[in-house]
Design an enzyme around this catalytic site. Structure first.
Site, PDB file in Angstrom:
ATOM      1  CE  LYS A  27      -1.933   6.939  -3.325  1.00 48.13           C
ATOM      2  NZ  LYS A  27      -2.415   5.993  -2.313  1.00 48.13           N
ATOM      3  CG  ASP A  72      -1.685   1.237   1.446  1.00 44.42           C
ATOM      4  OD1 ASP A  72      -1.665   2.096   0.548  1.00 44.42           O
ATOM      5  OD2 ASP A  72      -2.333   1.363   2.501  1.00 44.42           O
TER       6      ASP A  72
END
Ligand code: AMP
Length: 613
Positions: free
Chosen positions: A87, A24
């Site tokens: 991100k 993740d």
């Protein structure tokens, strides 16, 4: 066979593990998990304390890279060399980010506005892909230390709303970190898998995945049928998360305790606000000290502060449900993801909106990585009864006469799938048939990608067009394609297995699709010419055969005319003009039709001679 790899830097000899890991790669935190003794398990730091690795990268003065907890302090001491939330930059250009620029403490390069953005850290520029790769390397290192073996294969999760560029950027980061990224999986899909949704193929379920992290919120509505996960709708706010709850607390304290907070101690104050928030998830009162002052916060006051923020997430849920065309009663399960779903008020308001108790038994920080580990385990072939969940990215088919692609499984078909079609031979007495399997969208196989070929042998000799050959494509959920060919009159059978799943990178795939769209018109024309040629060649063969068998009943003029028209057709086949070929075919057909009828009558009459009815 065990593989041994040698790390040249440390000269350490390590076994290579076959385990596929689940990662993740989060905005605030990242983590890695794998299937340990049949259970998805998140890997802890060496001291056994934490599974989360803060998604923070610091580049020191002497260009040392520091990742995770160790880099957290650098956020305060040297923010200009420390990057968080990378991100948010993945797959983005400067133009995409211009409005949000002021929200980043680090400098974003604005030289080439439409190219992917770069970040300045110290004297160097880094792409978000390089920085994400550093986080991935740290996770890879963590699991390699745990297993004492090298790992090279991974599944990485991304938000459901990530576009192709962002997914590709994530895949590239994996590659750069030395990982073979077998699949990019949607985070809500992974979270559902961790809760066992989709594992029982008999159940059709609609789930809502509510993901409130540190800096982002998203909600996805998924429809899961027969092991296929379909995203019905997504909604969210890319700048709403736990950080905003911290800020709400800090703003309240700044009016409540005037004068103790200054621009110099704001970062530390923010950490105290976060501590208060976490404490209030399990207690009614928070008491702390700051710069020699006692600081306090009651749960009911805190909840009033954050209620409008939580309401914003509920509004997003309502929008997603509207887009999916569903109402709360259609939702079978609500899955909670992200550290901020530990806040009791969040659980309460989400339960109230969906009219049911939410699922929050698994650690909300780990659930996505755990699901990624489940997916990885399925890919590794360890869970035979679980079926996953994909569509074929490109069409699969075989080469037919003239080099044409005949699609058997069209792109975007849900897998597993079983499809077949009948073929026949093109030459009299043909005993072998080559089956060449291709992947791609173009009309001519030469532009597609060849996956394999085999020869169906032992077809009993028969006139062309008589054998009945069934070709079956069986594509299973792991992307393994079996191609079977069978001549049904004789039962002759042949089969091959092709692993197509990882043969084409997403980049190649995008290129192949683009090419097919660009060339659709020329491809169609070429296909028409090739088809006309194949038909013409068959007619020429039949005309020759007809002449040979029926010389005795034809006049010399008829023989000469038929030969002439056949020659004319032959010459058009050499060229590339479809209309000329069709014209010549029509002329020959028109001329030979009455002759064929006469020949048929004659043959019947001969056969009937002497027989009484
Ligand atoms: P994530 O991006 O999913 O890692 O979420 C991290 C966020 O969860 C941060 O804003 C944390 O402050 C928040 N968080 C972690 N634990 C708790 C807790 N016990 N109560 C409230 N928020 C928490």
């Amino acid at each position: 066979m065990a593989r041994i790899s040698i790390n040249l830097k440390s000269a350490k000899v390590r076994k290579r593990s076959n385990i596929i890991i689940g990662i993740d790669l989060g905005t605030t935190n990242s983590l890695v998990a794998y299937m340990k003794d049949g259970q998805p398990t998140a890997v802890r730091s060496k001291d056994g304390q934490r599974t989360l690795v803060p998604s923070i990268v610091h580049i020191s003065e002497n260009n040392q890279v520091v990742v995770g907890d160790e880099a957290k302090n650098d956020l305060i001491h040297s923010p200009e060399r420390t990057i968080y939330s990378v991100k948010r930059l993945m797959g983005k250009s400067y133009t995409d980010l211009e409005e949000k620029k002021s929200m980043f403490a680090y400098e974003i390069l604005d030289e080439d506005e439409d190219k992917l953005v770069k970040v300045k850290l110290g004297m160097r520029y880094f792409s978000p892909i390089e920085l994400s790769a550093e986080i991935l390397k740290a996770l890879k290192q963590r699991i390699e230390d745990e297993l004492d073996a090298e790992v090279t294969k991974a599944v990485i999760t991304v938000p459901a709303y990530f576009n192709d560029t962002q997914r590709q950027a994530t895949r590239d980061a994996g590659k750069l970190a030395g990982l073979d990224v077998l699949r990019i999986v949607n985070e809500p899909t992974a979270a559902s898998l961790a809760y066992g949704v989709g594992v029982d193929r008999q159940l059709d379920e609609v789930v809502a995945v509510y993901d409130l992290g540190g800096g982002t919120f998203d909600v996805s509505i998924l429809d899961i049928q027969d092991g296929v996960f379909e995203v019905l709708a997504t909604n969210g706010d890319t700048f709403l998360g736990g950080d905003d709850l911290d800020k709400a607390i800090l703003d309240h304290w700044m009016t409540e305790y005037e004068g103790i907070f200054t621009s110099n101690n704001l970062q530390v104050a923010r950490l105290l606000a976060e501590e208060a928030k976490k404490h209030l998830s399990f207690n009614d009162t928070f008491k702390g000290a700051f710069e020699g002052h006692e600081i306090q916060l009651e749960r009911n006051i805190y909840e009033n502060l954050i209620r409008p923020l939580v309401q914003r997430t509920i509004d997003c849920c309502a929008n997603a449900m509207k887009d999916a065309g569903l109402s709360a009663k259609d939702i079978n399960k609500v899955i909670m993801v992200g550290g901020s779903t530990r806040v009791p008020l969040v659980q309460e308001m989400v339960s109230a909106y969906f009219g049911q108790q939410v699922s929050c038994e698994l650690d909300p920080d780990e659930v996505v990585a755990l699901g990624a580990a489940v997916q990885a385990d399925v890919l590794a072939g360890n869970q035979k009864d679980v079926l996953l969940i994909d569509v074929t990215p490109l069409s699969l088919g075989i080469e037919t006469i003239g080099g044409l692609m005949d699609t058997i499984i069209p792109r975007n078909s849900k897998v597993p799938i079983n499809a077949g079609r009948n073929y026949t031979t093109s030459v009299d007495g043909q005993t072998n048939l080559k089956v060449s399997v291709f992947q791609g969208e173009r009309d001519l196989v030469e532009h597609n990608r060849k996956l394999g070929e085999f020869i169906l042998k032992g077809i009993p000799p028969m006139p062309a067009g008589i054998p009945k050959i069934e070709i079956h494509f069986i594509l299973d959920a792991d992307g393994i394609l079996r191609v079977k060919a069978m001549e049904t009159r004789s039962g002759t059978e042949q089969e091959i297995e092709i692993r197509s799943q990882y043969g084409v990178s997403e980049e190649e795939m995008a290129l192949m699709l683009l090419e097919s769209i660009k060339n659709a018109e020329t491809d169609m024309k070429k296909r028409a010419v090739l088809e006309a040629k194949v038909e013409a060649k068959n007619i020429i063969l039949s005309a020759k055969k007809f002449l040979k068998q029926n010389l005795s009943i034809l006049t010399e003029e008829e023989i000469q005319n038929t030969k002439l028209l056949t020659l004319q057709l032959q010459s058009t086949v050499e060229g590339e003009d479809k209309d000329l070929i069709n014209q010549a075919m029509e002329q020959l057909n028109k001329y030979t039709n009455p002759l064929a009828h006469r020949a048929l009558d004659h043959n019947i009459a001969t056969a009937m001679k002497g027989k009484k009815l």
